[in-house]
Design a protein around this motif. Structure first.
Motif, PDB file in Angstrom:
ATOM      1  N   THR A   4      56.550  36.662 -53.027  1.00  0.00           N
ATOM      2  CA  THR A   4      56.806  35.488 -53.855  1.00  0.00           C
ATOM      3  C   THR A   4      58.148  34.905 -53.472  1.00  0.00           C
ATOM      4  N   ASN A  26      59.404  27.930 -64.555  1.00  0.00           N
ATOM      5  CA  ASN A  26      58.322  27.595 -63.645  1.00  0.00           C
ATOM      6  C   ASN A  26      58.300  26.101 -63.401  1.00  0.00           C
ATOM      7  N   VAL A  59      56.334  23.611 -62.907  1.00  0.00           N
ATOM      8  CA  VAL A  59      54.889  23.540 -63.028  1.00  0.00           C
ATOM      9  C   VAL A  59      54.255  22.526 -62.094  1.00  0.00           C
ATOM     10  N   TYR A  94      60.354  31.119 -59.007  1.00  0.00           N
ATOM     11  CA  TYR A  94      61.124  31.166 -60.241  1.00  0.00           C
ATOM     12  C   TYR A  94      61.116  32.563 -60.827  1.00  0.00           C
ATOM     13  N   GLN A  95      62.116  32.822 -61.642  1.00  0.00           N
ATOM     14  CA  GLN A  95      62.217  34.110 -62.299  1.00  0.00           C
ATOM     15  C   GLN A  95      63.001  33.904 -63.573  1.00  0.00           C
ATOM     16  N   GLU A  96      62.371  34.103 -64.684  1.00  0.00           N
ATOM     17  CA  GLU A  96      63.073  33.831 -65.930  1.00  0.00           C
ATOM     18  C   GLU A  96      64.155  34.844 -66.214  1.00  0.00           C
ATOM     19  N   GLU A  97      63.936  36.054 -65.767  1.00  0.00           N
ATOM     20  CA  GLU A  97      64.878  37.115 -66.075  1.00  0.00           C
ATOM     21  C   GLU A  97      66.151  36.906 -65.271  1.00  0.00           C
ATOM     22  N   GLU A  98      67.241  36.672 -65.993  1.00  0.00           N
ATOM     23  CA  GLU A  98      68.510  36.351 -65.359  1.00  0.00           C
ATOM     24  C   GLU A  98      68.946  37.425 -64.383  1.00  0.00           C
ATOM     25  N   GLY A  99      68.823  38.677 -64.833  1.00  0.00           N
ATOM     26  CA  GLY A  99      69.261  39.778 -63.973  1.00  0.00           C
ATOM     27  C   GLY A  99      68.524  39.775 -62.656  1.00  0.00           C
ATOM     28  N   GLY A 100      67.249  39.479 -62.731  1.00  0.00           N
ATOM     29  CA  GLY A 100      66.456  39.457 -61.497  1.00  0.00           C
ATOM     30  C   GLY A 100      66.954  38.401 -60.540  1.00  0.00           C
ATOM     31  N   VAL A 118      70.318  39.570 -58.910  1.00  0.00           N
ATOM     32  CA  VAL A 118      70.212  40.559 -57.842  1.00  0.00           C
ATOM     33  C   VAL A 118      69.473  39.998 -56.636  1.00  0.00           C
ATOM     34  N   SER A 126      77.044  36.584 -65.830  1.00  0.00           N
ATOM     35  CA  SER A 126      76.620  36.724 -64.434  1.00  0.00           C
ATOM     36  C   SER A 126      77.553  35.961 -63.519  1.00  0.00           C
TER      37      SER A 126
END
Lengths: 322, 302, 540
Positions: C46, C68, C70, C246-252, C255, C272
């Motif tokens: 992804t 996302n 869309v 996209y990734q909603e999780e900030e930590g993801g 990193v 962050s």
């Protein structure tokens, strides 16, 4: 071995299968109905989530109309059912695509995770359980016993975070989220597997202990059958049934229940999708997800039940199924 | 062929020494179940006792903190567990949060235990359509996407203690119901039940005053083990945002708040409450398991 | 369901286990055969960044958004980071420049030939990625469809739909009944697509005239791949490929950036950002933003309620220690507002500052007889970063001046709408974020402060704010073609609004974006978007 009538033939079996299929359809239907009604009763305005910021009444009305939410409840349900017969579960509010398509796009990822977890669980839990049964009531087994209790007691999101902190943040062996390479499969699988291994190994141990204490084992031992054969060919063979059933049930449950792991690891599967859809009140997407996962889980259970006669010739489908 | 020397305290002439007795399977089982029970009680006690005493202990304010003290790591400045983003002492929040979580857990277990035992015994004793209905319900519930349904119900009725308790109770009633049902099925065939019928006792009386007391011990062990599961489920719901509302802490809520932060090095907000949950649940499970070892008659023997 | 296997176990099973074992093995193999195809269908990267070919031209960029994306079309939805990607593929007549004033893109000239008529001339060298010309009909169709889409976000920013009239192959006029002074900025959101391919809905694929073309698009997983349009009519882009996911999780996201999996991530929390600043491979870019977050009062309170007195509202503002909030909870990534709209917007007028003075607050409250006030604040979950913590701190601050604040977080799902319209329950303060997509202060002002009794009947005012004098000023300003006069009117309006103390506190978060050092040429605009064309990557 004399061949009697095949255990799968006969009116009993056919009617049993039909009955189970009917029950599956009924359960799925009732679930969908419940979800449908609950969604529309819940407070919250889906139109607001898809409207421009600070929307006016007009804009909200227009969106509601577009989504078909302005019609009375029964009407909506009727539309939903008639579309369902054409294989159309509705169009996702958020993605503007057929909801079923969106779900099926992400379902393989959840299935991958579930399969990986089940495989790892089986490989580790079965030998572990057998070992624990053989060494029952000894000190090493006590240790393993306590360890498995610990394994099934830890909250899965906590395990996920601890693994992330150790392996992804501090050691940087793995990426903490998403599914870009096969390596990312490790941590989520480990998180799920820890719990499942604990449960399954305890089940194996329980069954094996019971079987190993049975009189026929004693008789066989006195005839000189080697221990290893006793363990595996005799006791384990009899324990296999509940274990396989449990594995099948766990797999079905996993399809529904990896939601938390998917959220923690941002796995692009169905679980994370549905939590998000719930927050945005994306009705068609939620309905599609529930439909697919329920049917999948029921099908897996049905398959497990049908496999029964292979494993235990004493079982006749349709009788004593209580 | 081996002549073991008899110990002086023994019955003279026997091979059975106290040492041998101690090594026997039955004695070991007894010993190990005691070890498990003690270990479990200690683990659970380490969590439960401070939580119960949270109002009384000299803790800092769990709701109002001082911004200047935000995000301190554990063991700094008199904060054993550190502080959260609002400068509130984590130890205090964990203990107070534990009260909410434990309260919900206990209530849920009481409700699900009650429902489960009643439903299971009725289904087991009467059989027939009651049994069919209960069994179908049990089966249906297993195939439902449980977490999703729970989230939906909480979204519907609002995240109050009552709703969450009921929701967890509904999630848990199958276990005691199933166990009770199979136990009652066995009990039903026993002679004393037939005798009671002959004496003309009403069926409900038989169930309530004869059968249930006989199976209660085993059923209650299962119910007790559910407490651990209830706490886990409550924290999972809070984690997903469907828990009791701010600013009152819940274990899952504290972890959820800390979710964004652990990546930047503030690991304690996520690990410590989880560790507390794990310790409690492990303790309860160990204790219950030890208890079950004591109470259960082995399958081979029955 | 437990299957009770009755029957005794005294029979010795010697021959059957082997058959059973075979069957079990077959079962496992079967499961594997079932799972195999599924497995092979699953493994999909992804948004991985492919290897860079070295400096200069070429190379690929990996962007990870926080929501996302869309679709690549903005008829229904537009948010900051989306603008970057959407404008890479499709262009409009104009665009909002770095200083938030409109600049020409597809149009060669865009002039007001009379107060209600604008004449636009298209450039003669523009064409789509398949070399077909951009025609006046395309513009007409696009305009029509944007307004046809029900409840479209873009359309709602126009006071009315302009009437289109073709003059010749390259020229056309846009006519409105009342003068619309900011038409040039507003048209920057109308993206142009070939008329035949355009529809009154969000387009999933298709071509545009921009510097990139869509190579792959999957809106379900939010992954898109763009490749350079070698047919671009303007200066070619440097990058060969852009991967969007996209990734909603900030930590993801963080990193992914530090590990090199992503090149650019946007919308980062202060924590962050602080961590990323210490990373030698990462640059953190901050620009003042255009979003305003404020603690707005409920102007629908019954008469006689303490909050209907201006002194009480002002007093509460003095109770907020915003400096501590900004430092401790917001990591210095926001600026306290100095007016009723963000400072970055064109047309902003500085009306004052929020001042922390708890003694004054207490005195004013006592004078107004409002000590011991009980208030309730509502907000939608995750309305802005760290919302719960900030509001919990605000509650503490109000406590210190004798006001108790009840916190009520409304879960996501749209429930907040009923609350905001006063249909769900009583509330006194709302924590709400208000974004801006035109770069103009007047957009915010009209939407929030130009309430009328008419609109209030359908609850379409901004939480009941109706002050006829202000509404009148804003109406006149929207139609004033003379710039100086318009500015005077807007300044006057902002002064009056400020004097009403409509918000307990307001602030503007910075746009924070982090990129790996190999990414060059990224200029972050206050609108939290940037120009993909100008970006290049060097090394790895």
């Amino acid at each position: 071995m004399t061949c009697g009538p095949s255990r799968w033939s006969g009116p009993d079996t056919v009617s049993y299968v039909l009955k189970r299929l009917g029950q599956t359809v009924l359960t799925a239907f009732l679930t969908i109905l419940t979800v449908f009604v609950l969604l529309r009763l819940a407070p919250g305005d889906p139109a607001y989530n898809y409207a421009p910021p600070n929307p006016s009444t007009e804009q909200l009305e227009a969106i509601r109309k577009q989504f078909g939410l302005d019609q009375p409840l029964l009407q909506q349900f009727w539309t939903f059912l008639s579309n369902l017969f054409h294989g159309d579960v509705g169009t996702s509010f958020q993605f503007k695509q057929p909801a079923l398509q969106v779900v099926m796009d992400r379902l393989p990822y959840t299935i991958t995770l579930a399969i990986a977890a089940i495989v790892v669980t089986t490989i580790i839990a079965v030998p572990l359980g057998v070992w624990m049964a053989r060494r029952n009531n000894t000190a090493p087994e006590l240790g393993a016993n306590i360890a498995t209790i610990a394994g099934q007691s830890m909250p899965d999101f906590w395990i996920g975070f601890v693994l992330l902190i150790i392996f992804a943040v501090n050691l940087s062996w793995f990426q903490p989220s998403g599914f870009a390479t096969w390596g990312e499969l490790v941590l989520p699988t480990a998180t799920i597997a820890i719990l499942q291994i604990a449960l399954i190994s305890r089940l194996v141990r329980r069954e094996m202990v019971a079987n190993l204490a049975a009189p026929y084992i004693t008789v066989a031992r006195s005839r000189g059958v080697p221990e290893r054969d006793l363990t595996w060919k005799y006791a384990f063979a009899n324990s296999a049934i509940p274990v396989v059933t449990a594995l099948g049930t766990r797999f079905a449950a996993m399809l529904n229940g990896v939601v938390i792991v998917e959220v923690v690891f941002k796995w692009p599967g169905v679980g994370a999708l549905v939590v998000d859809a719930l927050q945005r009140r994306d009705f068609p997407l939620i309905q599609a997800t529930v439909l697919v996962t329920v049917i999948l889980a029921l099908v897996v259970q049905l398959a497990v039940d049908l496999v029964y006669p292979i494993l235990d010739p004493r079982v006749r489908l349709g009788e004593a199924s209580s | 062929m081996t002549t073991a020397t008899a110990q002086s305290t023994d019955i003279p002439g026997t091979v059975v020494t106290p040492a041998r007795l101690r090594r026997s399977a039955a004695a070991r089982r007894h010993r190990y179940s005691r070890i498990k029970m003690w270990l479990g009680a200690v683990c659970a006690g380490v969590v439960i006792i401070p939580v119960l005493l949270a109002q009384v202990l000299p803790l800092q304010d769990p709701v109002n903190g001082s911004l200047a003290q935000a995000l301190l790591p554990p063991m700094t400045d008199g904060h054993l567990f550190g502080t959260d983003a609002n400068g509130r002492d984590l130890l205090s929040r964990v203990l107070h949060g534990g009260q909410t979580s434990l309260l919900i857990g206990c209530l849920a277990v009481l409700v699900s235990g009650a429902i489960g035992i009643v439903a299971g015994s009725l289904a087991g004793y009467y059989g027939g359509w009651i049994d069919t209905v209960v069994s179908r319900l049990l089966e249906a519930q297993m195939s439902l996407p449980l977490l999703l349904m729970l989230l939906l119900v909480v979204a519907l009725f609002g995240p109050s203690i009552l709703v969450i308790t009921l929701v967890i109770a509904i999630a848990q009633w199958p276990e005691p119901a199933r166990i009770t049902r199979s136990l009652v099925l066995v009990e039903r065939e026993k002679p004393y039940v037939a005798a009671a019928r002959v004496l003309g006792l009403h069926r409900l009386t038989i169930i309530g005053r004869l059968i249930i007391p006989n199976i209660l011990q085993q059923a209650l062990v299962v119910v007790f083990l559910l407490l651990a599961q209830a706490v886990l489920l409550e924290s999972a719901l809070s984690f997903l945002g469907a828990g009791v509302q701010r600013p009152y802490p819940t274990w899952g809520g504290i972890i959820s708040d800390g979710r964004q932060l652990f990546i930047t090095g503030q690991w304690w907000l996520v690990t410590i409450p989880g560790l507390v949950i794990a310790l409690l649940v492990i303790g309860v499970n160990l204790f219950g398991d030890g208890l079950r070892d004591r109470v259960r008659r082995t399958k081979a023997a029955s | 369901m437990a299957h009770e296997v009755s029957g005794d176990r005294t029979s010795v099973r010697a021959a059957t286990p082997s058959r059973r074992t075979i069957l079990q093995l077959a079962g496992f193999l079967g499961a594997g055969a079932f799972g195999g195809p599924l497995l092979s269908a699953c493994a999909g990267p992804t948004g991985q960044s492919s290897a860079v070919t070295g400096g200069g031209e070429g190379g690929s960029l990996s962007i990870v958004l926080n929501r996302n994306l869309v679709s690549l079309d903005n008829k229904l939805n537009q948010y900051d980071a989306a603008v970057t990607v959407q404008r890479a593929v499709r262009e409009a007549l104009t665009r909002i420049g770095d200083d938030l004033t409109p600049q020409l893109v597809l149009a060669e000239s865009f002039e007001a030939t009379s107060p209600t008529v604008w004449t636009v001339k298209l450039r003669n060298d523009i064409h789509y990625s398949d070399n077909s010309k951009v025609t006046v009909e395309d513009v007409e169709t696009a305009l029509k469809y944007y307004f046809q889409v029900k409840a479209g976000y873009v359309a709602s920013q126009f006071p009315e739909q302009p009437a289109f009239a073709k003059i010749d192959d390259r020229t056309f006029t846009l006519t409105t009944k009342k003068p619309v002074v900011s038409l040039m900025s507003l048209m920057s959101n109308i993206l142009i697509t070939p008329a035949k391919a355009n529809k009154p809905e969000e387009l999933q694929g298709g071509i545009g005239s921009g510097p990139f073309v869509i190579a792959k698009s999957d809106s379900g997983t939010g992954s898109y791949t763009l490749t350079r349009n070698d047919n671009y009519w303007g200066e070619l882009a440097h990058l060969q490929q852009v991967n969007v996911s996209y990734q909603e999780e900030e930590g993801g996201r963080v990193v992914a950036l530090t590990s090199g999996q992503a090149d650019v991530i946007d919308t980062i929390t202060p924590e962050s950002a602080a961590k990323l600043k210490t990373d030698p491979k990462v640059d953190v870019i901050e620009t003042p933003g255009t979003r305003l977050i404020h603690l707005f009062y409920n102007f629908r309170e019954p008469a006689g309620h303490p909050l209907s007195k201006v002194e009480v509202r002002e007093a509460l503002s003095h109770a907020i220690d915003h400096a501590s909030l900004i430092k401790a909870l917001m990591n210095n990534q926001v600026s306290s507002a100095e007016g009723v709209v963000p400072k970055t917007l064109s047309g902003f007028y500085k009306t004052g500052d929020y001042v922390y003075d708890p003694a004054k607050a207490k005195a004013m409250l006592a004078a107004a007889g409002a000590t011991g006030l009980k208030l309730r604040v509502i907000w939608e979950d995750a309305e802005f970063s760290g919302a719960s913590q900030v509001l919990e701190a605000v509650a503490q601050m109000l406590n210190a001046v004798g006001v108790s604040l009840e916190l009520k977080m409304i879960p996501k799902g749209g429930e907040i709408n009923a609350w905001r319209r006063g249909e769900s329950g009583d509330w006194d303060v709302l924590a709400n974020g208000y974004g801006n997509q035109t770069g103009l202060a007047i957009t915010n002002l009209v939407a929030q402060y130009a309430g009328t009794a008419e609109k209030e009947k359908t609850r379409d005012t901004y939480h009941g704010f109706v002050v006829p004098q202000i509404t009148d000023l804003l109406d006149r300003a929207s139609q004033e073609v003379d710039e100086a006069k318009q500015t005077a009117l807007l300044d006057e309006a902002q002064k009056l609004i400020w004097a009403q103390w409509p918000a307990m506190w307001a602030w503007t978060p910075n746009n924070v974006l982090a990129k790996r050092k190999r990414v060059r040429g990224l200029r972050l605009r206050p609108t939290n978007a940037y120009d993909l064309r100008a970006i290049s990557v060097v090394g790895s």
